[in-house]
Design an enzyme around this catalytic site. Structure first.
Site, PDB file in Angstrom:
ATOM      1  N   CYS A   9     -27.410  -3.663  -7.457  1.00 30.88           N
ATOM      2  CA  CYS A   9     -28.297  -4.275  -7.069  1.00 30.88           C
ATOM      3  C   CYS A   9     -27.745  -5.210  -5.681  1.00 30.88           C
ATOM      4  O   CYS A   9     -27.575  -6.320  -5.305  1.00 30.88           O
ATOM      5  CB  CYS A   9     -28.622  -5.036  -7.852  1.00 30.88           C
ATOM      6  SG  CYS A   9     -28.639  -3.974  -9.177  1.00 30.88           S
ATOM      7  N   ARG A  46       0.606  -1.265  -0.058  1.00 36.89           N
ATOM      8  CA  ARG A  46      -0.193   0.023   0.165  1.00 36.89           C
ATOM      9  C   ARG A  46       0.881   0.956   0.048  1.00 36.89           C
ATOM     10  O   ARG A  46       0.708   2.347  -0.690  1.00 36.89           O
ATOM     11  CB  ARG A  46      -1.201   0.305   1.118  1.00 36.89           C
ATOM     12  CG  ARG A  46      -2.317   1.195   1.365  1.00 36.89           C
ATOM     13  CD  ARG A  46      -2.606   1.207   3.147  1.00 36.89           C
ATOM     14  NE  ARG A  46      -3.230  -0.331   3.139  1.00 36.89           N
ATOM     15  CZ  ARG A  46      -4.317  -0.844   3.310  1.00 36.89           C
ATOM     16  NH1 ARG A  46      -4.723   0.130   2.759  1.00 36.89           N
ATOM     17  NH2 ARG A  46      -3.859  -1.988   3.660  1.00 36.89           N
TER      18      ARG A  46
HETATM   19  C1  LIG Z   1      -0.858  -7.770   1.956  1.00 41.88           C
HETATM   20  C2  LIG Z   1       1.066  -7.803   2.250  1.00 41.88           C
HETATM   21  C3  LIG Z   1       1.917  -7.091   1.842  1.00 41.88           C
HETATM   22  C4  LIG Z   1       1.568  -5.754   1.679  1.00 41.88           C
HETATM   23  O1  LIG Z   1       0.592  -5.016   2.247  1.00 41.88           O
HETATM   24  P1  LIG Z   1       0.712  -3.654   2.903  1.00 41.88           P
HETATM   25  O2  LIG Z   1      -0.344  -3.861   3.836  1.00 41.88           O
HETATM   26  O3  LIG Z   1      -0.235  -3.145   1.285  1.00 41.88           O
HETATM   27  O4  LIG Z   1       1.809  -2.914   2.495  1.00 41.88           O
HETATM   28  C5  LIG Z   1       2.891  -7.890   1.992  1.00 41.88           C
HETATM   29  N1  LIG Z   1       3.219  -8.538   2.329  1.00 41.88           N
HETATM   30  C6  LIG Z   1       2.457  -9.602   3.299  1.00 41.88           C
HETATM   31  C7  LIG Z   1       3.221 -11.049   3.368  1.00 41.88           C
HETATM   32  C8  LIG Z   1       0.808  -9.266   2.637  1.00 41.88           C
HETATM   33  O5  LIG Z   1       0.243 -10.058   2.851  1.00 41.88           O
END
Ligand SMILES: *Cc1c(COP(=O)(O)O)cnc(C)c1O
Length: 423
Positions: free
Chosen positions: A348, A282
């Site tokens: 919907c 993210r």
């Molecule tokens: C989803 C995930 C990430 C990335 O997470 P963010 O919160 O988007 O930074 C990294 N490592 C693993 C194992 C994940 O499942």
């Protein structure tokens, strides 16, 4: 000021870098995902600078946004990748990503996915259970190779985030309980087709404070010391758990603050030789994208005002799934006669809402930008209600490129077939 530095107003119109969003909406229609190349680069740069000369590998948690253009940009900047499926592996290989910088996470790895990852030569498997460990040993043994493994240890810390994106508590499905970790490491070390190389954790997502990371870190460092005493030598520590972004007024933790504190603790324990792996998703892409949508209808009633827009929960499921807040900007704000609106889609389902109780001055046909839609937007999109997934456009200064066209309607059912006639 909006929440995203590369999406700002110029002459009363919201822009992506130097391109007016009105122009993109006109050319490509809505709903439309718009990304900023500069935002991707700036986000990467904050991690790179935070790492400095230290031994840090940044593996982009690509499930946040796995468009090939995004992956390729990060690859060229030097990123590794955190993958959670054989499909994501295929995407990384498709852009020529370096398998030795891939870590493979996920609680449910299937045999074919293990085989594909072994064949590609990934850096390591983040193993989440003893049963997975046994299966991986078998699959690697059959392939005549040794699999590098790291155990995802569940440190039982509260990441202080939303329950759905909190992953490091005892009651979560992820990882191996810290009390069981020593025994599982011994088991791993005893299997000839496995090589223990790392310790991994992932405590949650949208984390805005350093405390939870440090709590997890202390527990893992203690584990690493005990393992060393037992002859199991760990080379890397993968500190998963994603740094948050600003959706509204959060002050996200900076990668530098995190890494400085992590390395300080490594030095204090004489563990400076460890490579640190981070898996940001993210925070690398979230504020590098917006979802553009057009107001189709306004509905005013005594109870509520609704703006029915052409984007829906199939384009952005975070609001209804996590009760997530995305900031809404009118692309050309009108400035007067604002009312409180719920922004809803045409699907919907009563759950098909994108924002609630927002003060906006709106007219039919207005263009809205749903902010912070670079992460977990397109990648979680579906075709529910037979809605084609929207196009993705990458802006680069005053230029822009379609990095995925809108899906043609016929493609949504082109591979479906009818049953034979009954006799
Ligand atoms: C989803 C995930 C990430 C990335 O997470 P963010 O919160 O988007 O930074 C990294 N490592 C693993 C194992 C994940 O499942």
């Amino acid at each position: 000021m909006t929440v995203a530095p590369d999406f700002q107003f110029q002459n009363g119109v919201l822009h992506a870098e130097s391109v007016p969003l009105t122009k993109l909406a006109q050319e490509f229609g809505t709903p439309l995902y718009v990304y900023s190349r500069k935002a991707l680069n700036d986000a990467w740069e904050s991690y790179r600078q935070a790492a400095g000369q230290r031994n840090v590998l940044i593996c982009y948690g690509m499930k946040a946004n796995s468009n090939l253009a995004v992956l390729n940009e990060f690859k060229n900047l030097g990123a590794g990748f955190d993958i959670v499926s054989g499909g994501e592996l295929a995407r990384v290989l498709a852009i020529g990503g370096d398998p030795s910088k891939i870590v493979f996470s996920g609680v449910g790895k299937q045999v074919w996915e293990m085989r594909a990852a072994l064949k590609a030569g990934v850096k390591c498997f983040n193993v989440e259970s003893e049963a997975e460990l046994v299966r991986l040993a078998e699959v690697a043994g059959q392939a005549g190779v040794v699999a590098d493994v790291s155990l995802r240890v569940n440190p039982d810390v509260d990441a202080l985030t939303h329950p759905y994106i909190s992953t490091g508590l005892k009651e979560n499905k992820f990882g191996i309980a810290i009390e069981a970790a020593l025994a599982t490491y011994q088991r791993a070390a005893s299997l000839p087709s496995l090589r223990v190389v790392g310790v991994d954790c992932h405590i949650g997502s949208q984390i805005t404070e350093v405390g939870p990371y440090l709590d997890a870190l202390e527990k893992l460092l203690a584990l690493i010391e005990t393992l060393a005493q037992q002859g199991v030598h760990i080379r890397h520590l993968d500190l998963g758990g994603g740094i948050g972004i600003r959706y509204t007024d959060e002050t996200p933790l900076s990668p530098k603050v995190l890494l400085d504190q992590v390395f300080e603790r490594l030095q204090a324990r004489d563990l400076g030789h460890l490579q640190i792996v981070l898996e940001p998703g993210r925070s690398l892409v979230g504020n590098a994208g917006v979802l553009l949508t057009t107001v189709e209808y306004l509905k005013h009633s005594t109870a509520k005002n609704f703006a029915v827009v052409d984007a829906a929960m199939n384009d952005l499921i975070r609001p209804t799934l996590y009760d997530a807040w995305h900031s809404i900007e009118a692309v050309e704000p009108r400035g007067q006669s604002a009312r409180k609106y719920d922004i809803v889609g045409p699907i919907c389902e009563s759950g098909d809402w994108l924002a609630r109780d927002r003060m906006l001055a709106l007219q039919q046909g207005d263009l809205l930008a749903i902010m912070s839609a670079g992460a977990y937007a397109f990648t979680m999109a579906s075709q529910y209600n037979t809605r084609p997934r929207a196009a993705e456009v990458m802006v680069d200064g005053e230029h822009y490129h379609v990095v995925r066209p809108r899906e043609p309607l016929h493609s949504l059912f082109a591979s479906e077939t009818l049953l034979p006639e009954t006799k």
